[in-house]
Design a protein around this motif. Sequence first.
Motif, PDB file in Angstrom:
ATOM      1  N   LEU A  55       3.262  49.684 -37.328  1.00  0.00           N
ATOM      2  CA  LEU A  55       2.501  50.390 -38.362  1.00  0.00           C
ATOM      3  C   LEU A  55       1.253  49.607 -38.771  1.00  0.00           C
ATOM      4  O   LEU A  55       0.226  50.195 -39.098  1.00  0.00           O
ATOM      5  N   ARG A  56       1.320  48.283 -38.711  1.00  0.00           N
ATOM      6  CA  ARG A  56       0.137  47.466 -39.007  1.00  0.00           C
ATOM      7  C   ARG A  56      -0.962  47.755 -37.985  1.00  0.00           C
ATOM      8  O   ARG A  56      -2.145  47.850 -38.327  1.00  0.00           O
ATOM      9  N   GLY A 107       4.791  62.803 -37.840  1.00  0.00           N
ATOM     10  CA  GLY A 107       4.387  63.501 -39.056  1.00  0.00           C
ATOM     11  C   GLY A 107       4.219  62.553 -40.234  1.00  0.00           C
ATOM     12  O   GLY A 107       3.248  62.650 -40.994  1.00  0.00           O
ATOM     13  N   VAL A 108       5.156  61.626 -40.386  1.00  0.00           N
ATOM     14  CA  VAL A 108       5.059  60.648 -41.473  1.00  0.00           C
ATOM     15  C   VAL A 108       3.841  59.753 -41.262  1.00  0.00           C
ATOM     16  O   VAL A 108       3.073  59.498 -42.202  1.00  0.00           O
ATOM     17  N   LEU A 130       8.954  55.977 -43.540  1.00  0.00           N
ATOM     18  CA  LEU A 130       9.374  56.350 -42.192  1.00  0.00           C
ATOM     19  C   LEU A 130      10.854  56.055 -41.998  1.00  0.00           C
ATOM     20  O   LEU A 130      11.597  56.878 -41.453  1.00  0.00           O
ATOM     21  N   TRP A 131      11.295  54.918 -42.468  1.00  0.00           N
ATOM     22  CA  TRP A 131      12.697  54.537 -42.341  1.00  0.00           C
ATOM     23  C   TRP A 131      13.601  55.536 -43.058  1.00  0.00           C
ATOM     24  O   TRP A 131      14.614  55.984 -42.527  1.00  0.00           O
ATOM     25  N   ARG A 132      13.215  55.920 -44.262  1.00  0.00           N
ATOM     26  CA  ARG A 132      14.021  56.874 -45.040  1.00  0.00           C
ATOM     27  C   ARG A 132      14.053  58.249 -44.382  1.00  0.00           C
ATOM     28  O   ARG A 132      15.096  58.900 -44.351  1.00  0.00           O
ATOM     29  N   VAL A 133      12.919  58.691 -43.846  1.00  0.00           N
ATOM     30  CA  VAL A 133      12.887  59.991 -43.168  1.00  0.00           C
ATOM     31  C   VAL A 133      13.745  59.950 -41.909  1.00  0.00           C
ATOM     32  O   VAL A 133      14.488  60.891 -41.623  1.00  0.00           O
TER      33      VAL A 133
END
Length: 185
Positions: free
Chosen positions: A88-89, A152-153, A173-176
């Motif tokens: 993500l970075r 999407g996230v 993202l982790w939660r989704v």
Amino acid sequence: MDVRVERTRRALQEALFALARERPLDELTVADIAARAGVNRSSFYQHYDDKETLLADALDAAAEQAGASLPRITEPLPGPPQALFDYLRHFDENAEIYRRVLGRHGSAVVIARLRTRIEAIVRDGITASGARVFEGMPLDVVGAGIAGSALGVIEAWLERDPRPSVETAAEWLWRVLLGPGDAWR
């Protein structure tokens, strides 16, 4: 691979990557890319069919160079793995390019490449983990669903102004991905 071929491909990738930071992909021409890379148009076409495939390769190379890769998750984890933060970075550092390629008028080639990579990692992770939560579902369907959610996230995160931190995006993202039922349990 021949050193000259690799050098030309790398020059084309770096040229397109730099140009894509400056203006939208649809405004760039093969001539622009070739000129920035210091090669002629015919050299471009010897290596690539189109600028979207070149961009997909350039983004792959940039992620690899940054040491960013999608995590392979094969067991339950208490939170997002470090590899997810690193990946993500890479998106954050190249947000303008990714906003352009993932957005409404983006690059189908780049999106397909990202989707395919995420789907493969999901299938491998589910198989390696022995998780039963998706039992009875085809793995390609599960991979497609998770890849779509992940992209999407990421797209929604990149579009926010101001853009939240990488840590926030990783948590979202982790939660989704885990969902309310914590799919690993």
